[in-house]
Write a protein that holds these residues in place. Structure first.
Motif, PDB file in Angstrom:
ATOM      1  N   GLY A  89       0.832  -1.200   0.000  1.00  0.00           N
ATOM      2  CA  GLY A  89       0.000   0.000   0.000  1.00  0.00           C
ATOM      3  C   GLY A  89       0.861   1.242   0.000  1.00  0.00           C
ATOM      4  N   CYS A  90       1.873   1.256  -0.856  1.00  0.00           N
ATOM      5  CA  CYS A  90       2.911   2.293  -0.828  1.00  0.00           C
ATOM      6  C   CYS A  90       2.399   3.680  -1.166  1.00  0.00           C
ATOM      7  N   GLY A  91       1.316   3.770  -1.958  1.00  0.00           N
ATOM      8  CA  GLY A  91       0.823   5.077  -2.370  1.00  0.00           C
ATOM      9  C   GLY A  91       1.894   5.882  -3.073  1.00  0.00           C
ATOM     10  N   LEU A  92       2.066   7.126  -2.647  1.00  0.00           N
ATOM     11  CA  LEU A  92       3.137   7.978  -3.165  1.00  0.00           C
ATOM     12  C   LEU A  92       4.187   8.224  -2.090  1.00  0.00           C
ATOM     13  N   ASP A  93       4.398   7.233  -1.251  1.00  0.00           N
ATOM     14  CA  ASP A  93       5.387   7.366  -0.193  1.00  0.00           C
ATOM     15  C   ASP A  93       6.789   7.369  -0.797  1.00  0.00           C
ATOM     16  N   THR A  94       7.663   8.157  -0.199  1.00  0.00           N
ATOM     17  CA  THR A  94       9.045   8.263  -0.660  1.00  0.00           C
ATOM     18  C   THR A  94       9.992   7.478   0.252  1.00  0.00           C
ATOM     19  N   ARG A  95       9.504   6.404   0.828  1.00  0.00           N
ATOM     20  CA  ARG A  95      10.290   5.669   1.830  1.00  0.00           C
ATOM     21  C   ARG A  95      11.627   5.181   1.290  1.00  0.00           C
ATOM     22  N   MET A  96      11.666   4.673   0.073  1.00  0.00           N
ATOM     23  CA  MET A  96      12.946   4.178  -0.442  1.00  0.00           C
ATOM     24  C   MET A  96      13.983   5.282  -0.498  1.00  0.00           C
ATOM     25  N   SER A  97      13.572   6.459  -0.929  1.00  0.00           N
ATOM     26  CA  SER A  97      14.484   7.598  -0.975  1.00  0.00           C
ATOM     27  C   SER A  97      14.948   7.974   0.427  1.00  0.00           C
ATOM     28  N   ARG A  98      14.022   7.954   1.385  1.00  0.00           N
ATOM     29  CA  ARG A  98      14.394   8.319   2.759  1.00  0.00           C
ATOM     30  C   ARG A  98      15.338   7.296   3.382  1.00  0.00           C
ATOM     31  N   CYS A  99      15.104   6.015   3.105  1.00  0.00           N
ATOM     32  CA  CYS A  99      15.888   4.950   3.747  1.00  0.00           C
ATOM     33  C   CYS A  99      17.217   4.708   3.054  1.00  0.00           C
ATOM     34  N   ASP A 100      17.288   4.995   1.746  1.00  0.00           N
ATOM     35  CA  ASP A 100      18.522   4.850   0.979  1.00  0.00           C
ATOM     36  C   ASP A 100      19.185   3.486   1.242  1.00  0.00           C
ATOM     37  N   PRO A 101      18.519   2.380   0.880  1.00  0.00           N
ATOM     38  CA  PRO A 101      19.067   1.051   1.176  1.00  0.00           C
ATOM     39  C   PRO A 101      20.305   0.736   0.336  1.00  0.00           C
ATOM     40  N   PRO A 102      21.079  -0.272   0.728  1.00  0.00           N
ATOM     41  CA  PRO A 102      22.226  -0.686  -0.084  1.00  0.00           C
ATOM     42  C   PRO A 102      21.772  -1.105  -1.486  1.00  0.00           C
ATOM     43  N   PRO A 103      22.640  -0.947  -2.494  1.00  0.00           N
ATOM     44  CA  PRO A 103      22.261  -1.306  -3.872  1.00  0.00           C
ATOM     45  C   PRO A 103      21.861  -2.766  -4.035  1.00  0.00           C
ATOM     46  N   SER A 104      22.310  -3.625  -3.122  1.00  0.00           N
ATOM     47  CA  SER A 104      22.005  -5.055  -3.213  1.00  0.00           C
ATOM     48  C   SER A 104      20.589  -5.390  -2.765  1.00  0.00           C
ATOM     49  N   VAL A 105      19.884  -4.426  -2.184  1.00  0.00           N
ATOM     50  CA  VAL A 105      18.501  -4.638  -1.735  1.00  0.00           C
ATOM     51  C   VAL A 105      17.554  -4.464  -2.921  1.00  0.00           C
ATOM     52  N   ASP A 106      16.626  -5.408  -3.090  1.00  0.00           N
ATOM     53  CA  ASP A 106      15.567  -5.274  -4.090  1.00  0.00           C
ATOM     54  C   ASP A 106      14.318  -4.720  -3.403  1.00  0.00           C
ATOM     55  N   TRP A 107      13.863  -3.578  -3.859  1.00  0.00           N
ATOM     56  CA  TRP A 107      12.744  -2.884  -3.215  1.00  0.00           C
ATOM     57  C   TRP A 107      11.509  -2.980  -4.109  1.00  0.00           C
ATOM     58  N   TYR A 108      10.384  -3.374  -3.527  1.00  0.00           N
ATOM     59  CA  TYR A 108       9.129  -3.506  -4.259  1.00  0.00           C
ATOM     60  C   TYR A 108       8.079  -2.579  -3.646  1.00  0.00           C
ATOM     61  N   ASP A 109       7.585  -1.658  -4.458  1.00  0.00           N
ATOM     62  CA  ASP A 109       6.474  -0.797  -4.061  1.00  0.00           C
ATOM     63  C   ASP A 109       5.195  -1.386  -4.644  1.00  0.00           C
ATOM     64  N   ILE A 110       4.220  -1.670  -3.769  1.00  0.00           N
ATOM     65  CA  ILE A 110       3.038  -2.435  -4.174  1.00  0.00           C
ATOM     66  C   ILE A 110       1.776  -1.683  -3.806  1.00  0.00           C
ATOM     67  N   ASP A 111       0.895  -1.541  -4.773  1.00  0.00           N
ATOM     68  CA  ASP A 111      -0.386  -0.873  -4.534  1.00  0.00           C
ATOM     69  C   ASP A 111      -1.306  -1.193  -5.707  1.00  0.00           C
ATOM     70  N   PHE A 112      -2.519  -0.643  -5.663  1.00  0.00           N
ATOM     71  CA  PHE A 112      -3.456  -0.848  -6.754  1.00  0.00           C
ATOM     72  C   PHE A 112      -2.820  -0.432  -8.085  1.00  0.00           C
ATOM     73  N   PRO A 113      -3.201  -1.080  -9.194  1.00  0.00           N
ATOM     74  CA  PRO A 113      -2.611  -0.738 -10.497  1.00  0.00           C
ATOM     75  C   PRO A 113      -2.688   0.745 -10.840  1.00  0.00           C
ATOM     76  N   GLU A 114      -3.828   1.398 -10.554  1.00  0.00           N
ATOM     77  CA  GLU A 114      -3.942   2.815 -10.886  1.00  0.00           C
ATOM     78  C   GLU A 114      -2.999   3.672 -10.047  1.00  0.00           C
ATOM     79  N   VAL A 115      -2.688   3.188  -8.832  1.00  0.00           N
ATOM     80  CA  VAL A 115      -1.765   3.926  -7.972  1.00  0.00           C
ATOM     81  C   VAL A 115      -0.332   3.794  -8.488  1.00  0.00           C
TER      82      VAL A 115
END
Length: 270
Positions: A89-115
């Motif tokens: 339910g990520c919406g328009l959250d900027t969490r990945m930018s705020r957390c700045d994970p290591p490049p080896s982390v795979d990040w998935y933002d999941i929400d409704f298709p229209e979102v």
């Protein structure tokens, strides 16, 4: 300047509520989250944000819960640099930018298709976007299940009908070898009362899911074990709340039962 005009359903429209709260926090003299990217993004969206009637308590608690969940994600990705992160339910959250994970982390933002379609236009980034209705099964097939997972579900619980959140949790825990689930836990009363909050009422949404005992998810058959319950009325960041909210929050912090009716962060391992 181009401005996006989102066309969203009622549930999806709640992403604009949390976006606006984070944006307003970023404009405060002493912000809690300081998410300037959200502030920039809100300026680029053609939407009547004032109709949401966002009050100081919602700004402060939204920013604080996001900050605490960010801390959980940073700690996990530091300890497990080869993990996957799922922001449900990520919406328009900027969490990945705020957390700045290591490049080896795979990040998935999941929400409704229209979102996720809107997100791909106005908030492009390196994360993998998955458009899915989280109350259905099958969407996990798009995500590798051979690595540890950090799963974040901010503000999601009250809007999933029936036992769909529990079902989703069992599927998630069964998909990965290990991981953590972090969410802001609503009590039953807090979830019920949300529909009377001016901001939620303005959108016409009825929210109803919650649980009182932080150990209740251990009985969902997902192999969850409670790691931590953070009572946010006792967080040091309360010092940055505006008055009289700061004084009221400190008074509430004396009672665990009352504090649980507000914001709390729950962490589970599986």
């Amino acid at each position: 300047m181009h401005r996006w005009q989102p066309e969203l359903g009622l549930i999806q429209e709640t992403l604009l509520l949390t976006l606006y709260a984070r944006a307003l926090d970023a404009t405060q003299p002493s912000p809690i989250l300081g998410d300037t990217l959200s502030a920039d993004l809100a300026d680029k969206i053609d939407y009547d944000f004032p109709r949401l009637k966002v009050k100081p308590n919602l700004i402060a608690t939204t920013a604080l819960r996001a900050k605490k969940l960010d801390d959980v994600v940073r700690a996990y990705t530091t300890a497990h640099p080869g993990c996957v992160v799922l922001d449900l339910g990520c919406g328009l959250d900027t969490r990945m930018s705020r957390c700045d994970p290591p490049p080896s982390v795979d990040w998935y933002d999941i929400d409704f298709p229209e979102v996720v379609n809107l997100r791909s236009e106005c908030l492009p980034g390196p994360s993998h976007l998955v458009g899915a209705d989280l109350t259905t099964s099958g969407w996990l097939a798009a995500i590798p299940g051979d690595r540890p997972a950090m799963i974040v579900a901010e503000g999601l619980l009250p809007f999933m009908p029936g036992d769909s959140f529990q079902t989703m949790t069992r599927e998630l825990a069964g998909h990965f070898p290990s991981g953590e689930l972090a969410l802001n836990g609503y009590t039953r009363f807090a979830a019920w009362a949300m529909k009377y909050h001016p901001t939620i009422k303005a959108l016409g949404i009825k929210a109803a899911q919650g649980f009182d005992d932080p150990r209740e998810p251990e009985s969902w058959g997902a192999g969850l074990e409670l790691i931590e319950e953070q009572i946010l009325t006792r967080a040091p960041e309360v010092d940055r709340f505006p008055q009289p909210l700061r004084a009221l929050t400190r008074l509430t912090a004396r009672s665990t039962a009352l504090s649980r009716q507000g914001a709390r962060i729950l962490r589970y391992r599986f």
